[in-house]
Design an enzyme around this catalytic site. Structure first.
Site, PDB file in Angstrom:
ATOM      1  N   GLY A  16       0.838  -1.199   0.000  1.00 49.56           N
ATOM      2  CA  GLY A  16       0.000   0.000   0.000  1.00 49.56           C
ATOM      3  C   GLY A  16       0.871   1.246   0.000  1.00 49.56           C
ATOM      4  O   GLY A  16       0.509   2.281   0.574  1.00 49.56           O
ATOM      5  N   GLY A  17       2.015   1.147  -0.666  1.00 40.87           N
ATOM      6  CA  GLY A  17       3.025   2.200  -0.618  1.00 40.87           C
ATOM      7  C   GLY A  17       2.660   3.475  -1.351  1.00 40.87           C
ATOM      8  O   GLY A  17       3.392   4.472  -1.238  1.00 40.87           O
ATOM      9  N   ALA A  22       0.316   5.974   3.850  1.00 37.97           N
ATOM     10  CA  ALA A  22       1.764   5.946   3.614  1.00 37.97           C
ATOM     11  C   ALA A  22       2.276   7.361   3.399  1.00 37.97           C
ATOM     12  O   ALA A  22       3.296   7.773   3.988  1.00 37.97           O
ATOM     13  CB  ALA A  22       2.072   5.065   2.406  1.00 37.97           C
ATOM     14  N   ASP A 183      -2.802   0.185  16.967  1.00 34.96           N
ATOM     15  CA  ASP A 183      -3.907   1.027  17.424  1.00 34.96           C
ATOM     16  C   ASP A 183      -3.222   2.346  17.760  1.00 34.96           C
ATOM     17  O   ASP A 183      -2.509   2.439  18.772  1.00 34.96           O
ATOM     18  CB  ASP A 183      -4.608   0.440  18.650  1.00 34.96           C
ATOM     19  CG  ASP A 183      -5.836   1.251  19.003  1.00 34.96           C
ATOM     20  OD1 ASP A 183      -5.723   2.494  19.054  1.00 34.96           O
ATOM     21  OD2 ASP A 183      -6.904   0.671  19.203  1.00 34.96           O
ATOM     22  N   HIS A 184      -3.385   3.331  16.897  1.00 36.33           N
ATOM     23  CA  HIS A 184      -2.523   4.511  17.044  1.00 36.33           C
ATOM     24  C   HIS A 184      -2.763   5.264  18.351  1.00 36.33           C
ATOM     25  O   HIS A 184      -1.934   6.056  18.766  1.00 36.33           O
ATOM     26  CB  HIS A 184      -2.609   5.434  15.823  1.00 36.33           C
ATOM     27  CG  HIS A 184      -3.928   6.089  15.654  1.00 36.33           C
ATOM     28  ND1 HIS A 184      -4.993   5.467  15.079  1.00 36.33           N
ATOM     29  CD2 HIS A 184      -4.361   7.323  16.001  1.00 36.33           C
ATOM     30  CE1 HIS A 184      -6.018   6.284  15.075  1.00 36.33           C
ATOM     31  NE2 HIS A 184      -5.661   7.420  15.622  1.00 36.33           N
ATOM     32  N   GLU A 222     -15.939  13.656  19.805  1.00 35.10           N
ATOM     33  CA  GLU A 222     -15.620  14.431  18.602  1.00 35.10           C
ATOM     34  C   GLU A 222     -16.695  15.487  18.401  1.00 35.10           C
ATOM     35  O   GLU A 222     -17.852  15.272  18.767  1.00 35.10           O
ATOM     36  CB  GLU A 222     -15.623  13.515  17.370  1.00 35.10           C
ATOM     37  CG  GLU A 222     -14.610  12.390  17.427  1.00 35.10           C
ATOM     38  CD  GLU A 222     -14.778  11.451  16.246  1.00 35.10           C
ATOM     39  OE1 GLU A 222     -14.169  11.712  15.203  1.00 35.10           O
ATOM     40  OE2 GLU A 222     -15.524  10.480  16.371  1.00 35.10           O
ATOM     41  N   HIS A 246      -9.928   1.688  20.253  1.00 39.47           N
ATOM     42  CA  HIS A 246      -9.170   2.683  21.027  1.00 39.47           C
ATOM     43  C   HIS A 246      -9.573   2.730  22.507  1.00 39.47           C
ATOM     44  O   HIS A 246      -8.718   2.728  23.394  1.00 39.47           O
ATOM     45  CB  HIS A 246      -9.351   4.083  20.430  1.00 39.47           C
ATOM     46  CG  HIS A 246      -9.190   4.119  18.946  1.00 39.47           C
ATOM     47  ND1 HIS A 246      -8.167   3.481  18.297  1.00 39.47           N
ATOM     48  CD2 HIS A 246      -9.930   4.712  17.974  1.00 39.47           C
ATOM     49  CE1 HIS A 246      -8.278   3.687  16.989  1.00 39.47           C
ATOM     50  NE2 HIS A 246      -9.346   4.424  16.777  1.00 39.47           N
ATOM     51  N   LYS A 349     -14.225  18.365  21.552  1.00 44.42           N
ATOM     52  CA  LYS A 349     -13.350  17.328  20.998  1.00 44.42           C
ATOM     53  C   LYS A 349     -12.280  17.035  22.033  1.00 44.42           C
ATOM     54  O   LYS A 349     -11.446  17.896  22.339  1.00 44.42           O
ATOM     55  CB  LYS A 349     -12.693  17.809  19.708  1.00 44.42           C
ATOM     56  CG  LYS A 349     -11.713  16.796  19.143  1.00 44.42           C
ATOM     57  CD  LYS A 349     -11.070  17.288  17.853  1.00 44.42           C
ATOM     58  CE  LYS A 349      -9.891  16.447  17.446  1.00 44.42           C
ATOM     59  NZ  LYS A 349     -10.136  15.017  17.422  1.00 44.42           N
TER      60      LYS A 349
HETATM   61  P1  NAD Z   1      -5.606   3.851   0.332  1.00 46.70           P
HETATM   62  O1  NAD Z   1      -6.825   3.351  -0.360  1.00 46.70           O
HETATM   63  O2  NAD Z   1      -5.238   5.277   0.214  1.00 46.70           O
HETATM   64  O3  NAD Z   1      -4.343   2.996  -0.115  1.00 46.70           O
HETATM   65  C1  NAD Z   1      -4.407   1.635  -0.346  1.00 46.70           C
HETATM   66  C2  NAD Z   1      -3.125   1.167  -0.999  1.00 46.70           C
HETATM   67  O4  NAD Z   1      -3.274  -0.223  -1.298  1.00 46.70           O
HETATM   68  C3  NAD Z   1      -2.765   1.853  -2.312  1.00 46.70           C
HETATM   69  O5  NAD Z   1      -1.354   1.996  -2.358  1.00 46.70           O
HETATM   70  C4  NAD Z   1      -3.211   0.837  -3.364  1.00 46.70           C
HETATM   71  O6  NAD Z   1      -2.494   0.951  -4.576  1.00 46.70           O
HETATM   72  C5  NAD Z   1      -2.875  -0.440  -2.661  1.00 46.70           C
HETATM   73  N1  NAD Z   1      -3.596  -1.612  -3.175  1.00 46.70           N
HETATM   74  C6  NAD Z   1      -4.923  -1.774  -3.361  1.00 46.70           C
HETATM   75  N2  NAD Z   1      -5.180  -2.994  -3.871  1.00 46.70           N
HETATM   76  C7  NAD Z   1      -3.992  -3.618  -4.002  1.00 46.70           C
HETATM   77  C8  NAD Z   1      -3.602  -4.895  -4.474  1.00 46.70           C
HETATM   78  N3  NAD Z   1      -4.485  -5.795  -4.909  1.00 46.70           N
HETATM   79  N4  NAD Z   1      -2.275  -5.196  -4.470  1.00 46.70           N
HETATM   80  C9  NAD Z   1      -1.364  -4.306  -4.030  1.00 46.70           C
HETATM   81  N5  NAD Z   1      -1.671  -3.087  -3.576  1.00 46.70           N
HETATM   82  C10 NAD Z   1      -2.983  -2.744  -3.555  1.00 46.70           C
HETATM   83  O7  NAD Z   1      -5.794   3.404   1.865  1.00 46.70           O
HETATM   84  P2  NAD Z   1      -5.139   4.083   3.166  1.00 46.70           P
HETATM   85  O8  NAD Z   1      -6.026   5.178   3.627  1.00 46.70           O
HETATM   86  O9  NAD Z   1      -3.714   4.376   2.907  1.00 46.70           O
HETATM   87  O10 NAD Z   1      -5.297   2.920   4.258  1.00 46.70           O
HETATM   88  C11 NAD Z   1      -4.459   1.786   4.271  1.00 46.70           C
HETATM   89  C12 NAD Z   1      -4.764   0.954   5.508  1.00 46.70           C
HETATM   90  O11 NAD Z   1      -4.566   1.743   6.663  1.00 46.70           O
HETATM   91  C13 NAD Z   1      -6.186   0.437   5.605  1.00 46.70           C
HETATM   92  O12 NAD Z   1      -6.156  -0.825   6.266  1.00 46.70           O
HETATM   93  C14 NAD Z   1      -6.872   1.436   6.513  1.00 46.70           C
HETATM   94  O13 NAD Z   1      -7.946   0.843   7.214  1.00 46.70           O
HETATM   95  C15 NAD Z   1      -5.744   1.779   7.442  1.00 46.70           C
HETATM   96  N6  NAD Z   1      -5.838   3.096   8.075  1.00 46.70           N
HETATM   97  C16 NAD Z   1      -5.776   4.248   7.345  1.00 46.70           C
HETATM   98  C17 NAD Z   1      -5.822   5.463   8.001  1.00 46.70           C
HETATM   99  C18 NAD Z   1      -5.716   6.758   7.251  1.00 46.70           C
HETATM  100  O14 NAD Z   1      -5.643   7.785   7.937  1.00 46.70           O
HETATM  101  N7  NAD Z   1      -5.701   6.789   5.967  1.00 46.70           N
HETATM  102  C19 NAD Z   1      -5.934   5.528   9.372  1.00 46.70           C
HETATM  103  C20 NAD Z   1      -5.983   4.340  10.071  1.00 46.70           C
HETATM  104  C21 NAD Z   1      -5.925   3.147   9.410  1.00 46.70           C
END
Ligand code: NAD
Length: 502
Positions: A16-17, A22, A183-184, A222, A246, A349
């Site tokens: 998910g880079g 990320a 769990d942040h 919130e 949380h 909040k």
């Molecule tokens: P996002 O949708 O922005 O990113 C998902 C990533 O997964 C992308 O890089 C995408 O290209 C990749 N991806 C999707 N399908 C794929 C596949 N089949 N093979 C390889 N790569 C694939 O999601 P996000 O917001 O970055 O969230 C990622 C994780 O973090 C999730 O589990 C989400 O629940 C968790 N999370 C996100 C946040 C946040 O603030 N965004 C906060 C807490 C938890």
């Protein structure tokens, strides 16, 4: 250069880079670890996602993320840092794409002499977690000469059954002590301060039990509503969005006994022991007696009710507010309620913990006035603060008690120095320290507890209390405490203070 810490050696792979998390959190966090010297020369970072992208494009993406979200950097620092970044297109569902990833990991391990240490961070949709873990093992990506650790984003399951299934899948490839469930909230400075306050001060350490504590309150409130996230929120509600994870994790730090040592193993054991004595409510009567669910309605005509928000059905029963009373069936917490609440569109909040102590039995004489309940308050968000409400003497001719407040606030310097939760969690994983991660036993108990409540709510067997936005929730939330002679320390302005002693 002499005060640089010992460098950590590893290859860190982000699934998910190219994702939002990320870019906003993970790359800036790793950059901070680099700036602090934990990462120096012997590390490599791999980004993977489905789309094709060159290393150069990926490095630019990381550079943008640091420029947008890191605090303090120079061009030169960033350029040196991103020279350690590599990208490979990879579909996590396609088993064939693990082979080239394996080749890259091994190549970088050699190139940077990382001693075979590997961390895999799954920042992808949760449905991929099990598959990635199993494929890492079956396709030979786990090192045999260094450590292998897996970082798991939330949510960890959507019920006990799905969480158990995920855990089984992860355990096919990793031992439980190689799993770092994020769990942040556990990465927040002031949540970590709970242990320091509790165990670092004998007057709290020795009084943290039913002899001295009247009740403990945890509030995660919130002011915002669903803000366009109704698709997700309407399936989760406050119960799954904030309480199951949380709030319950914070409760773990508060309800645990003092661990035998401050090692992650002993901390987990102590938390698990507490969770194993959590009373699980069964059926609509027990749930309704101990939990309140609510849904907001607009306070003014221009404000939407929750069921008028885009993407929400008019007859939705989703809870946007939860208050509950937890009980631990053990000697330490005999008769001490742990109250929790969380919700959207509330008056304030904040994330805070209020520990309400019992008054002493000492009699100051008929005219001295009633002793109030001493209260220790730990404010986690939006600013770190520790407050202590004490009984003291009023400046009057006759001996008379009054409440006084001691107040400590995190300084601007502390704020600047506090690492982001993600930085701390990645650093802890690099050090193999699982203290601030959700343990499987705690997660499992939390789901078992929450599942029973969900069952009652799904069958609509408990009232859905409406509350006005901008308040601290429905009156039933206040009444939940009043039944035990308690009151929320943090009151909304819609109610008068119920207990003059608080
Ligand atoms: P996002 O949708 O922005 O990113 C998902 C990533 O997964 C992308 O890089 C995408 O290209 C990749 N991806 C999707 N399908 C794929 C596949 N089949 N093979 C390889 N790569 C694939 O999601 P996000 O917001 O970055 O969230 C990622 C994780 O973090 C999730 O589990 C989400 O629940 C968790 N999370 C996100 C946040 C946040 O603030 N965004 C906060 C807490 C938890």
């Amino acid at each position: 250069m002499t005060d640089l810490p010992e460098e950590l050696k590893l290859v860190l792979t982000f699934f998910g880079g190219t994702g939002d998390l990320a870019k906003r959190k993970l790359y800036p966090s790793v950059f901070n670890l680099y700036k602090k010297g934990y990462l120096q020369e012997h590390f490599a970072i791999i980004g993977t996602a489905r789309q094709e992208m060159s290393d150069k494009e990926f490095k630019d993406l990381v550079k943008d993320s640091i420029e947008d979200f890191a605090n303090d950097f120079s061009e030169q620092e960033i350029d040196k840092f991103i020279s350690h970044f590599y990208y490979i297109a990879h579909d996590v569902t396609n088993i064939d794409s693990y082979e080239p990833l394996k080749a890259l990991v091994e190549d970088l391990d050699q190139k940077y002499t990382t001693d075979g240490n590997r961390i895999f961070y799954m920042s992808v949709a949760p449905r991929f977690f099990g598959m990635i873990a199993k494929s890492l093992k079956s396709e030979g990506l786990l090192s045999t000469n260094g450590y292998n650790r897996l970082m798991i984003e939330k949510p960890f399951g959507t019920s006990f059954q799905t969480a158990q299934q995920l855990q089984n899948e992860l355990e096919e490839a990793f031992n439980d002590d190689q799993l770092y469930r994020i769990d942040h909230y556990l990465g927040k400075e002031m949540v970590q301060n709970i242990a320091a306050i509790r165990f670092g001060n004998p007057f709290f350490d020795n009084t943290w039990n039913h002899n001295y504590i009247k009740n403990i309150q945890v509030t995660l409130s919130e002011t915002l509503g669903v803000e366009g996230r109704a698709d997700y929120y309407d399936t989760a509600g406050a119960l799954l969005d904030m309480i199951q994870n949380h709030t319950m994790q914070i409760i773990g730090w508060l309800a645990m006994e003092k661990p035998d040592s401050f090692s992650d193993v002993d901390i987990r054991n102590a938390k698990n022991k507490a969770f194993s004595s959590l009373r699980i409510y069964k059926g609509k009567d027990e749930v309704s007696q101990n939990f309140v669910r609510g849904q907001y309605v607009g306070r003014k005509s221009a404000e939407l009710n929750y069921n008028q928000e885009a993407g929400v059905a008019e007859n939705t029963q989703t809870n946007t507010f939860i208050a509950g009373k937890l009980e631990f069936n053990n000697e330490t917490w005999k008769g001490v309620p742990f109250y929790i609440r969380s919700g959207k569109k509330l008056a304030e909040k904040t994330t805070r913990i209020d520990v309400v102590f019992k008054p002493t039995a000492f009699n100051f004489g008929g005219n001295a006035g009633l002793q109030g309940y001493p209260v220790l308050t730990i404010i986690v968000d939006p600013y770190g603060s520790i407050k202590l409400q004490l009984n003291a003497k009023a400046v009057t001719d006759n001996f008379f008690l009054r409440k006084i407040n001691l107040d400590w606030n995190v300084s601007e310097q502390d704020k600047t120095d506090s690492p982001e939760p993600y930085e701390r969690m990645i650093h802890d994983t690099m050090n193999g320290d699982g203290s601030n991660f959700a343990d499987w036993n705690g997660v499992a108990t939390s789901w078992k507890f929450i599942d029973e409540i969900v069952k009652v709510y799904d069958e609509n067997q408990a009232p859905l209390e409406l509350y006005k936005s901008g308040t601290m929730g429905p009156d039933a939330s206040d009444e939940l405490l009043e039944k035990n002679g308690d009151a929320w320390v943090l009151q909304g302005n819609h109610r008068k203070t119920i207990d003059a002693n608080l």
